[in-house]
Each structure stands twice: as structure tokens, then as C-alpha cells.
Design a protein around this motif. Structure first.
Motif, PDB file in Angstrom:
ATOM      1  N   ASN A  42       0.832  -1.211   0.000  1.00 40.12           N
ATOM      2  CA  ASN A  42       0.000   0.000   0.000  1.00 40.12           C
ATOM      3  C   ASN A  42       0.864   1.258   0.000  1.00 40.12           C
ATOM      4  N   ILE A  43       1.873   1.258  -0.865  1.00 39.26           N
ATOM      5  CA  ILE A  43       2.765   2.409  -0.974  1.00 39.26           C
ATOM      6  C   ILE A  43       2.083   3.472  -1.830  1.00 39.26           C
ATOM      7  N   GLN A  44       1.991   4.686  -1.264  1.00 36.66           N
ATOM      8  CA  GLN A  44       1.349   5.797  -1.947  1.00 36.66           C
ATOM      9  C   GLN A  44       2.332   6.948  -2.069  1.00 36.66           C
ATOM     10  N   THR A  45       2.231   7.678  -3.171  1.00 34.91           N
ATOM     11  CA  THR A  45       3.138   8.795  -3.419  1.00 34.91           C
ATOM     12  C   THR A  45       2.346  10.065  -3.677  1.00 34.91           C
ATOM     13  N   THR A  46       3.023  11.202  -3.483  1.00 37.40           N
ATOM     14  CA  THR A  46       2.418  12.516  -3.705  1.00 37.40           C
ATOM     15  C   THR A  46       3.458  13.433  -4.343  1.00 37.40           C
ATOM     16  N   VAL A  47       3.038  14.209  -5.333  1.00 35.51           N
ATOM     17  CA  VAL A  47       3.919  15.197  -5.952  1.00 35.51           C
ATOM     18  C   VAL A  47       3.908  16.453  -5.085  1.00 35.51           C
ATOM     19  N   VAL A  48       5.088  16.887  -4.636  1.00 34.00           N
ATOM     20  CA  VAL A  48       5.170  18.031  -3.725  1.00 34.00           C
ATOM     21  C   VAL A  48       5.182  19.327  -4.525  1.00 34.00           C
ATOM     22  N   SER A  49       4.769  20.382  -3.855  1.00 37.59           N
ATOM     23  CA  SER A  49       4.726  21.693  -4.501  1.00 37.59           C
ATOM     24  C   SER A  49       4.981  22.768  -3.461  1.00 37.59           C
ATOM     25  N   LYS A  50       5.292  23.961  -3.958  1.00 32.50           N
ATOM     26  CA  LYS A  50       5.522  25.096  -3.065  1.00 32.50           C
ATOM     27  C   LYS A  50       4.185  25.696  -2.645  1.00 32.50           C
ATOM     28  N   GLN A  51       4.104  26.089  -1.382  1.00 33.17           N
ATOM     29  CA  GLN A  51       2.867  26.631  -0.842  1.00 33.17           C
ATOM     30  C   GLN A  51       3.181  27.806   0.077  1.00 33.17           C
ATOM     31  N   ASN A  52       2.136  28.492   0.475  1.00 37.37           N
ATOM     32  CA  ASN A  52       2.242  29.497   1.528  1.00 37.37           C
ATOM     33  C   ASN A  52       1.743  28.850   2.815  1.00 37.37           C
ATOM     34  N   PRO A  53       2.642  28.360   3.660  1.00 38.38           N
ATOM     35  CA  PRO A  53       2.222  27.524   4.797  1.00 38.38           C
ATOM     36  C   PRO A  53       1.415  28.282   5.831  1.00 38.38           C
ATOM     37  N   VAL A  54       0.454  27.577   6.386  1.00 44.46           N
ATOM     38  CA  VAL A  54      -0.375  28.099   7.475  1.00 44.46           C
ATOM     39  C   VAL A  54      -0.300  27.106   8.625  1.00 44.46           C
ATOM     40  N   LYS A  55       0.183  27.560   9.750  1.00 48.42           N
ATOM     41  CA  LYS A  55       0.302  26.669  10.908  1.00 48.42           C
ATOM     42  C   LYS A  55      -1.018  26.587  11.642  1.00 48.42           C
ATOM     43  N   GLU A  56      -1.442  25.384  11.909  1.00 48.61           N
ATOM     44  CA  GLU A  56      -2.676  25.151  12.639  1.00 48.61           C
ATOM     45  C   GLU A  56      -2.334  24.793  14.081  1.00 48.61           C
ATOM     46  N   VAL A  57      -2.753  25.649  15.002  1.00 47.49           N
ATOM     47  CA  VAL A  57      -2.477  25.449  16.427  1.00 47.49           C
ATOM     48  C   VAL A  57      -3.776  25.053  17.116  1.00 47.49           C
TER      49      VAL A  57
ATOM     50  N   ILE B 214      -6.595  27.757  15.764  1.00 43.19           N
ATOM     51  CA  ILE B 214      -6.201  29.040  15.200  1.00 43.19           C
ATOM     52  C   ILE B 214      -5.239  28.773  14.057  1.00 43.19           C
ATOM     53  N   LYS B 215      -5.447  29.415  12.938  1.00 43.54           N
ATOM     54  CA  LYS B 215      -4.607  29.249  11.755  1.00 43.54           C
ATOM     55  C   LYS B 215      -3.760  30.506  11.585  1.00 43.54           C
ATOM     56  N   SER B 216      -2.450  30.292  11.714  1.00 44.83           N
ATOM     57  CA  SER B 216      -1.526  31.419  11.676  1.00 44.83           C
ATOM     58  C   SER B 216      -0.647  31.319  10.430  1.00 44.83           C
ATOM     59  N   PRO B 217      -0.769  32.242   9.476  1.00 48.07           N
ATOM     60  CA  PRO B 217       0.086  32.219   8.282  1.00 48.07           C
ATOM     61  C   PRO B 217       1.552  32.450   8.663  1.00 48.07           C
ATOM     62  N   LEU B 218       2.441  31.617   8.086  1.00 48.45           N
ATOM     63  CA  LEU B 218       3.878  31.765   8.330  1.00 48.45           C
ATOM     64  C   LEU B 218       4.471  32.529   7.143  1.00 48.45           C
ATOM     65  N   ARG B 219       4.388  33.838   7.202  1.00 43.90           N
ATOM     66  CA  ARG B 219       4.800  34.652   6.058  1.00 43.90           C
ATOM     67  C   ARG B 219       6.297  34.558   5.797  1.00 43.90           C
ATOM     68  N   GLN B 220       7.085  34.247   6.829  1.00 43.70           N
ATOM     69  CA  GLN B 220       8.524  34.137   6.626  1.00 43.70           C
ATOM     70  C   GLN B 220       8.905  32.873   5.864  1.00 43.70           C
ATOM     71  N   TYR B 221       7.926  31.933   5.715  1.00 44.07           N
ATOM     72  CA  TYR B 221       8.190  30.699   4.970  1.00 44.07           C
ATOM     73  C   TYR B 221       7.337  30.611   3.706  1.00 44.07           C
ATOM     74  N   ASN B 222       6.870  31.743   3.197  1.00 42.42           N
ATOM     75  CA  ASN B 222       6.073  31.723   1.974  1.00 42.42           C
ATOM     76  C   ASN B 222       6.861  31.142   0.814  1.00 42.42           C
TER      77      ASN B 222
ATOM     78  N   GLY C 245      11.512  22.492   8.523  1.00 40.81           N
ATOM     79  CA  GLY C 245      11.172  23.747   9.164  1.00 40.81           C
ATOM     80  C   GLY C 245      10.117  23.510  10.236  1.00 40.81           C
ATOM     81  N   PRO C 246       9.258  24.479  10.495  1.00 47.13           N
ATOM     82  CA  PRO C 246       8.248  24.318  11.556  1.00 47.13           C
ATOM     83  C   PRO C 246       7.182  23.296  11.195  1.00 47.13           C
ATOM     84  N   SER C 247       6.601  22.709  12.225  1.00 50.89           N
ATOM     85  CA  SER C 247       5.491  21.775  12.045  1.00 50.89           C
ATOM     86  C   SER C 247       4.200  22.558  11.842  1.00 50.89           C
ATOM     87  N   LEU C 248       3.359  22.053  10.920  1.00 52.45           N
ATOM     88  CA  LEU C 248       2.093  22.711  10.617  1.00 52.45           C
ATOM     89  C   LEU C 248       0.907  21.890  11.082  1.00 52.45           C
TER      90      LEU C 248
END
Length: 561
Positions: free
Chosen positions: A113-128, A338-346, A385-388
């Protein structure tokens, strides 16, 4: 021979049965020997055995216990002496596949049951996620006190939780001092024309005891005095605490009731110190209550406590909320997100947590090699980097568009470990030992490499306990260690691993041999043997002290005397 005699012989039942049995055995041998050969030929024509071959197309043989050993012919493992087995592959192979990649057949990929995903660049939002409770607004809570010395003559509030309205009489106090003050007021009123200041002083004294101007005026005009004074509620709310009973004596300033106003409440959440950098005053927060399923409330952070709780390592986060209908009650459980945008990691790559294997020092993922017929996966070391929440920001190690394994990562890493490749547990490639190096390392005297004999490189078998270099610093060896049971195994291995420089230690209970991998620049066999002897187990170099040996459990005693 006479025909009659022959007939007499065949009339004997034993002879007839014996002849029939011989004929049956003969026919069975003729039939099944041919059928077996045909069946075997048919079976071998129906499938092929997939074996790993080297660059010259020769079969590669390995040890099931030491996959870093790779030989060009069958024989014995130079480390443990086990029979070598052919190294099988899981796919048909592909010329484009990187030699360091882990190949798996399509069937194996589906089974694991090996599954793969194509990664892409995003504007990360940390969910706390935060957890907390509803609390009373401290600014709306008041204490109701007695303003005179005396005795509680009558109570109008009898239990905690009772509702109170502002101006309501909550208690009556009997006070002899109040009676004296009223009499002083009447005497001062008689002397108003002579000493008006005296009258003002008497009035002010009663005002300090919370008598209203209306009550004071009524006393002056009626001339009636009373030792009883009513205590009025100064706020509306709920009685949070009842601290007196009827008949109690109280002093001026004693608290009679604590009254809390729940028209507005605080929702207090606990935030771990690792989440505090992503929270600030004014952030919008959505929360739910277990008592109100299906209803989502929201509010803004009004306060973040600058002091951490030394036990829980959390800081209090406050949300202020209106409470119409008294739906929010103190101590109700609340969950917030709370969803906090991580603008320094855009514009950074974000990957699921399930894709990462973390060793404590290294973080690795497996990237699927593109444009290959057989599925192949390459190990990549990445910097996180940081955990989201359910994902990570990746600072380096993979590129936009890479296809990474998001499910079944551990299965692929286990395959890499079995093949002696780079893996989660092995940072550097294992150095294979092959027959092409010109040294026959077979463990048996009868398995000499004939090709090497003719080339003049015939080497004698290596003793089992001779150290063998497996890398630039790592050395593998076996030493005999005495013991009996699983408790002995744990004790021996723990003693060996306690020596600085020992990376692995495995004791075989049957052969009484301890397999060691250690850094020869940091320790030696003598130092390891000495540490094991101190734990109570004899080695070929050191014998355990009698006092230590006698202290071992009965099941661990291995000496005959």
C-alpha cells in the motif's frame, strides 16, 4: 520346467501377491519418474527466478543475517558462517534506475500500500490546537461585606448559586454601635443652630456605614432609632460563595458573599511555549464547546499571559465572550483552532508528516525515481522547518515537482536495510564484500575459490573471532561469552553497549557467541570483554569475579562448579 509344476507354483498365494507387487512397483516407477521430469520442466518453463547480478552479469550471493556481504558464488558467510543465499530482486530491472535506488515490483508496491504525492511550493499556514475552559470574568466579580460590627440577624440569601439583583437586601445586621451613632445624630440635630459642623460629622459617620441620605433624613425627622441595618447587593449576578450563616457575629469589612456576574465570561486556553511564537493579541480564534455540539463560536485573543506555568509549561490565552442566556457556564471544556500564516516561509515546499522518517538527528524521505518501468525509490535527507500540524515545511533536500512516498515509507526503508543500502538506521552505504576483490572469504576449508587459486590469491579461512573491518572505522568480530537465558542475553548486550564506541551487540544463546560492531579508534576487544566480565559473564579473555557471579539469578548460573 514341467507345466504342472509351474501351475503349482502360481497356485501359491504368497508367490502370486509378490509378483503382482513387483509389477506394480515397476509400473509406478516408470510412470511417475517420467511425469515428474515433465512437470518440473513445465514448472520451470512457466516462470523465471529473479536474481540480482553484478556488472558482469554474474549471480550475487549474500547472507540473510549480514546483508552487507555480497559474493559472486555460493559459500559461507565470513562473519557468522551461515550459508549464502542468492540475492533476489523484486522487479525486472531497468537500465535507467539509479544503482542506489530501492527497486520494488508493482505487485509489491500494491501489497505494501505504498502511496506517493507530488510536492509543490505553498504558503504555509500553521494550525495550532488549544484546549481550555470557560471562566468568570474577574472584573465583574464583587464581594459583599458588612459595613458595621454586629450579629447577622437575618439572611435573605441562603445557598450558593442563587441569583441576586443589584439593590436587593441580602442580610440584616444587628449593631449596638449603629444605635449609638443614630442617637448621636439626633443630639447633633438639636444643636444645629449652635454647632452645625457637629451635625454634618454625625451624618457623615452614618454615610460611611452605607446608610443612604434618605435613611438619615428619616431618622432626623422621625426621631426613631434602630439597631438594625440592611446590607444591600452592590451588583447583580450569581452567589459564587456563601461565607456566613444566620446568627454569626461579624466585624466591619467581613465578606458575607462573593457574587459573580456571568453576563460576560472569559474562555481561557492553555498554549504550549512552542506555540506562543505563532499567537498574538488580536488574532481571531474559533472554538467549540462540548456542551454545545455543532455550534462554532469565535473571538479575538485579548490577552496572553507573559508568565508560563512552571508545571504544565503553558501560558494562558484569554478570549472575552458575551453570554446571553447564560449558555456559557464556568468550567465548561472548550477546544480551539487558530490558523496562523507563516509569512517568513512563503513559497516553501510543504510535505505530509507521514512521509518523514525521523531518527533524532536526521530527517529522511523516499523520492520516486521518474521515467522508470520498475518502481524505484531514492533516499533523500532533508532539513525540516516548523510543524504545521499534519505537515512540515521543508527548508532543503527536495525540489518542487518531486514525487515522494507518503504511505509505506517504513516498508521501503526496511527493504533498504535488508539490502545493506543507505537507510534510516544506516547513514553511510555498507561496504560490500565481494569475490572480485581477489580474496576467498569462505568460512569452510572445502569452499576455496578456484578462480582465485589459479590467480595466486588463495587465502586460508579466517577464524570466527578474528576482527573484520566493515568500514573505515567500524570493526566486526565475535567473542565467546558464557550465559544461559534471555536475562543473560539482555545483561551481556547491555554491558557491551555501555562501552563507548560499540554500535551494536548481539549475543547468540545457542552458540554462546557475541556479535560486535565497534569503532576500533575508541575501544578494543579487551575493554569490551572486561566490561562483560564485570557484569558477571565469563569471556575468553576475562573471568567474572566470584562475588558478582554468585549474585546472578539461578537461571543465569552457567558454571558447573
Amino acid at each position: 520346467m514341467d507345466t504342472n509344476k509351474i501351475k503349482q507354483v502360481f497356485r501359491n498365494n504368497y508367490i502370486r501377491y509378490g509378483i503382482i507387487l513387483l509389477i506394480g512397483l515397476l509400473l509406478g516407477w516408470l510412470i511417475f519418474s517420467g511425469g515428474t521430469d515433465a512437470t518440473l520442466a513445465e514448472d520451470h518453463s512457466g516462470h523465471t527466478h529473479e536474481m540480482t547480478t553484478d556488472e558482469n552479469g554474474k549471480q550475487v550471493w549474500t547472507c540473510s543475517m549480514h546483508p552487507q556481504i555480497k559474493m559472486d558464488k555460493p559459500g559461507k558467510c565470513p562473519i557468522c558462517g551461515m550459508d549464502l543465499i542468492p540475492l533476489k530482486t523484486t522487479g525486472s530491472g531497468d537500465a535507467a534506475i539509479d544503482p542506489e535506488a530501492i527497486q520494488m515490483s508493482k505487485e509489491a508496491v500494491a501489497l505494501a500500500n505504498i502511496q506517493t504525492t507530488v510536492v509543490s511550493k505553498q504558503n504555509p499556514v500553521k494550525e495550532v490546537r488549544l484546549y481550555g475552559t470557560v471562566q468568570a470574568d474577574e472584573r465583574l466579580s464583587q464581594s459583599q461585606t458588612s459595613h458595621v460590627n454586629g450579629r447577622i440577624e437575618k439572611l435573605f440569601i441562603n445557598f450558593t448559586g442563587e441569583s441576586v439583583q443589584q439593590g436587593q437586601t441580602i442580610a440584616t445586621v444587628y449593631s449596638p454601635e449603629l444605635l449609638s451613632a443614630q442617637q448621636e445624630l439626633l443630639e447633633a440635630a438639636k444643636m444645629q443652630s449652635v454647632q452645625p459642623a457637629l451635625l454634618q460629622a454625625a451624618r457623615e459617620k452614618l454615610r460611611l456605614w452605607k446608610l443612604t441620605d434618605e435613611q438619615i433624613s428619616r431618622i432626623e425627622h422621625s426621631g426613631n432609632v434602630s439597631p438594625y441595618v440592611d446590607v444591600k447587593a452592590t451588583t447583580s449576578g450569581i452567589v459564587a460563595a456563601k461565607k456566613i450563616s444566620q446568627g454569626d457575629y461579624v466585624n466591619q469589612g467581613n465578606v458575607l458573599f462573593d457574587i459573580a456576574n456571568f453576563s460576560r465570561v472569559w474562555v481561557m486556553f492553555d498554549a504550549y511555549e512552542s506555540d506562543l511564537p505563532f499567537l498574538k493579541v488580536g488574532d481571531k480564534l474559533e472554538y467549540t464547546l462540548q456542551a454545545l455540539p455543532g455550534k462554532t463560536l469565535s473571538g479575538n485573543i485579548s490577552f496572553i499571559n507573559p508568565i508560563l506555568d512552571p508545571v504544565t509549561r503553558t501560558a494562558k490565552i484569554r478570549i472575552e465572550a458575551a453570554n446571553p442566556g447564560m449558555q456559557l457556564k464556568p468550567e465548561m471544556y472548550a477546544n480551539a483552532v487558530i490558523k496562523s500564516p507563516l509569512r517568513q516561509y512563503n513559497n516553501q515546499i510543504v510535505i505530509p508528516k507521514s512521509a518523514v522518517l525521523w531518527t533524532g538527528k536526521r530527517s529522511i524521505v523516499y523520492v520516486k525515481q521518474p521515467d522508470t518501468e520498475t518502481p524505484a525509490f531514492m533516499l533523500r535527507q532533508i532539513e525540516l522547518g516548523p510543524s504545521l500540524g499534519d505537515s512540515y515545511v521543508v527548508l532543503s533536500g527536495i525540489n518542487d515537482g518531486d514525487e515522494i512516498v507518503t504511505n509505506g515509507t517504513f516498508t521501503i526503508d526496511a527493504s533498504a536495510q535488508l539490502e545493506g543500502r543507505r537507510s534510516m538506521m544506516n547513514d553511510a552505504d555498507s561496504r560490500p564484500v565481494t569475490g572480485h576483490e581477489g580474496h576467498n572469504m569462505s568460512g569452510g576449508s572445502g569452499n576455496m575459490n578456484k578462480e582465485n587459486e589459479h590467480a595466486g590469491h588463495n587465502m586460508s579461512p579466517m577464524p570466527d573471532n578474528m576482527p573484520q573491518k566493515t568500514s573505515d572505522k567500524q570493526t566486526h568480530t565475535m567473542i565467546p561469552v558464557q550465559g544461559n537465558c534471555d536475562m543473560c542475553k539482555d545483561r551481556i548486550e547491555k554491558a557491551a553497549k555501555s562501552v563507548k564506541g560499540v554500535s551494536t551487540a548481539s549475543w547468540d544463546q545457542k552458540s554462546k557467541q557475541l556479535h560486535l560492531n565497534f569503532d576500533s579508534t575508541k575501544t578494543s576487544i579487551e575493554a569490551i570483554s572486561r566490561a562483560i566480565a564485570k557484569a558477571g559473564h565469563d569471556t575468553d579473555k576475562y573471568k567474572a569475579d566470584k562475588a558478582i557471579y554468585d549474585a546472578l539469578p539461578a537461571c543465569c548460573k552457567y558454571r558447573n562448579n
